[in-house]
Design an enzyme around this catalytic site. Structure first.
Site, PDB file in Angstrom:
ATOM      1  CB  CYS A  89      -3.046  26.237  53.279  1.00 60.96           C
ATOM      2  SG  CYS A  89      -4.230  27.411  52.598  1.00 60.96           S
ATOM      3  CG  HIS A 222       1.030  34.701  54.613  1.00 61.15           C
ATOM      4  ND1 HIS A 222       2.000  33.743  54.501  1.00 61.15           N
ATOM      5  CD2 HIS A 222      -0.055  34.216  53.959  1.00 61.15           C
ATOM      6  CE1 HIS A 222       1.531  32.720  53.791  1.00 61.15           C
ATOM      7  NE2 HIS A 222       0.281  32.982  53.456  1.00 61.15           N
ATOM      8  CG  ASP A 248      -7.224  34.063  52.617  1.00 60.75           C
ATOM      9  OD1 ASP A 248      -8.313  33.724  52.128  1.00 60.75           O
ATOM     10  OD2 ASP A 248      -6.479  33.303  53.260  1.00 60.75           O
ATOM     11  CB  CYS A 252      -6.035  33.825  56.493  1.00 56.92           C
ATOM     12  SG  CYS A 252      -4.406  33.127  56.227  1.00 56.92           S
ATOM     13  N   GLY A 253      -6.879  30.624  57.727  1.00 58.02           N
ATOM     14  CA  GLY A 253      -6.784  29.736  58.895  1.00 58.02           C
ATOM     15  C   GLY A 253      -5.475  29.880  59.645  1.00 58.02           C
ATOM     16  CB  THR A 254      -1.901  29.629  58.653  1.00 58.12           C
ATOM     17  OG1 THR A 254      -2.026  30.345  57.424  1.00 58.12           O
ATOM     18  CG2 THR A 254      -1.907  28.137  58.374  1.00 58.12           C
TER      19      THR A 254
HETATM   20  O1  PYC Z   1      -6.081  29.845  55.219  1.00 56.73           O
HETATM   21  O2  PYC Z   1      -4.106  29.420  56.071  1.00 56.73           O
HETATM   22  C1  PYC Z   1      -4.839  29.896  55.198  1.00 56.73           C
HETATM   23  C2  PYC Z   1      -4.220  30.598  54.049  1.00 56.73           C
HETATM   24  C3  PYC Z   1      -2.903  30.820  53.817  1.00 56.73           C
HETATM   25  C4  PYC Z   1      -2.814  31.534  52.627  1.00 56.73           C
HETATM   26  C5  PYC Z   1      -4.068  31.733  52.159  1.00 56.73           C
HETATM   27  N1  PYC Z   1      -4.927  31.154  53.045  1.00 56.73           N
END
Ligand code: PYC
Length: 331
Positions: A89, A222, A248, A252-254
């Site tokens: 995450c 997702h 989110d 969202c990093g991923t």
């Molecule tokens: O930021 O990777 C992320 C993430 C995954 C689900 C919610 N945020």
């Protein structure tokens, strides 16, 4: 029985990160992936109690810190969310690092740098401080790659949609603007959530997605809707659906990692070209492709993601068996 958990709450670009600092369970396992499995099998009630209403909410996510398995690393992290225990995450990492450094939970081996073991693999982090405050966190994520292009699915509301599936630590269906979808800017969060929930189910029934090097990472978790940025100087904007009811609040990093892999595969993003990505609420991450690689023979990128987080407070949370909602609920 009444269990007590100490937490430090934060948010990364608007999305919550509840770092559990006291009451974390002992986990069996040789690495973070095995420990995640042990947690899911034995302690998922802690995640549900701390993430869902009435102690959490639909968007809640968080983490728990463990000692690293390799002494060269600084820390190991378990991610907890309303959606489950993600392999990786991005916003969670940025929030966790900010909390851990500002609150003195980790003493880094090297000033300004951390090596973090996640269930999805090693994530390297650089952070910048002003005084005690962490101003930015830049993580180098796990290898990210496109696993399928130009798939189709029927959406009850919009009709036929074409999408790519890309991995950035989790599998994302990426829905670009197209004939039947004008872009996320024309939809409310509620509409996106309702469509996403049905689409994810339909896509998982029609297709299978398996990580080529770790088959236990599989399935689409997702949906990432793409649209016009609010700020013209940004390069993109997404609305990332996770869990059953969440969009989110961060970019969202991923999800941004998966998006950069997809853009690179389509010849639309080069190595070292900054990619400023906006979230549904307009907060920003800056991404970049650090280098290219392969995963199980599939062309892949190593992405970096830079963002910020703020510590918002401390909480002591009880999970009391006398409470009928001790394990949380969703409406
Ligand atoms: O930021 O990777 C992320 C993430 C995954 C689900 C919610 N945020």
């Amino acid at each position: 029985m009444k269990k007590t958990f100490s937490c430090i709450d934060s948010h990364t670009c608007g999305n919550p990160v509840r770092v559990v600092t006291g009451g974390v369970p002992f986990l069996e396992g040789e690495n973070m992936f095995e420990k995640r499995q042990f947690f899911i099998e034995n302690y998922d009630w802690i995640r549900r109690g701390l993430m869902f209403e009435p102690r959490g909410h639909d968007m809640m996510s968080g983490s728990m810190l463990y000692p690293p398995h390799d002494p060269a690393n600084d820390v190991a992290v378990l991610y907890i969310e309303t959606s489950g225990c993600l392999p990786m995450c991005g916003h969670g990492t940025i929030g966790t690092v900010t909390v851990a450094i500002e609150e003195g939970l980790i003493v880094p081996k090297e000033e300004g740098k951390l090596r973090i073991e996640t269930p999805a693999g090693l994530v390297k982090v650089k952070y910048e401080q002003e005084g005690k405050k962490v101003k930015t966190v830049k993580l180098t994520n796990v290898a990210s790659f496109v696993i399928a292009q130009d798939l189709t699915i029927h959406c009850e509301t919009l009709g036929e949609l074409t999408f790519d599936v890309s991995y950035g630590g989790n599998f994302y269906a990426i829905i670009d603007p197209q004939e039947n979808f004008s872009g996320l800017q024309d939809f409310t969060a509620e509409q996106l959530i309702t469509m996403s929930r049905k689409l994810r189910k339909a896509i998982n029934e029609k297709y299978e997605f398996i990580h080529p090097e770790n088959p236990r990472i599989n399935g689409l978790s997702h949906i990432q809707w793409i649209g016009k940025p609010l700020d013209e100087s940004s390069d993109g904007r997404n609305a990332v659906f996770y869990g059953d009811k969440a969009i989110d609040r961060s970019p969202c990093g991923t999800g941004t990692s998966a998006r950069m892999a997809q853009l690179h595969a389509r010849g639309k993003l080069k190595v070292n070209q900054p990619f400023v990505n906006e979230s549904y609420i307009g907060s920003k991450f800056t991404g970049e492709i650090v280098e290219t690689t392969t995963v199980g023979g599939i062309p892949a990128i190593i992405p970096s993601i830079e963002g910020w987080a703020m510590v918002t407070g401390y909480s002591t949370i009880f999970l009391d068996d006398d409470d009928p909602y001790v394990h949380g609920f969703q409406v």
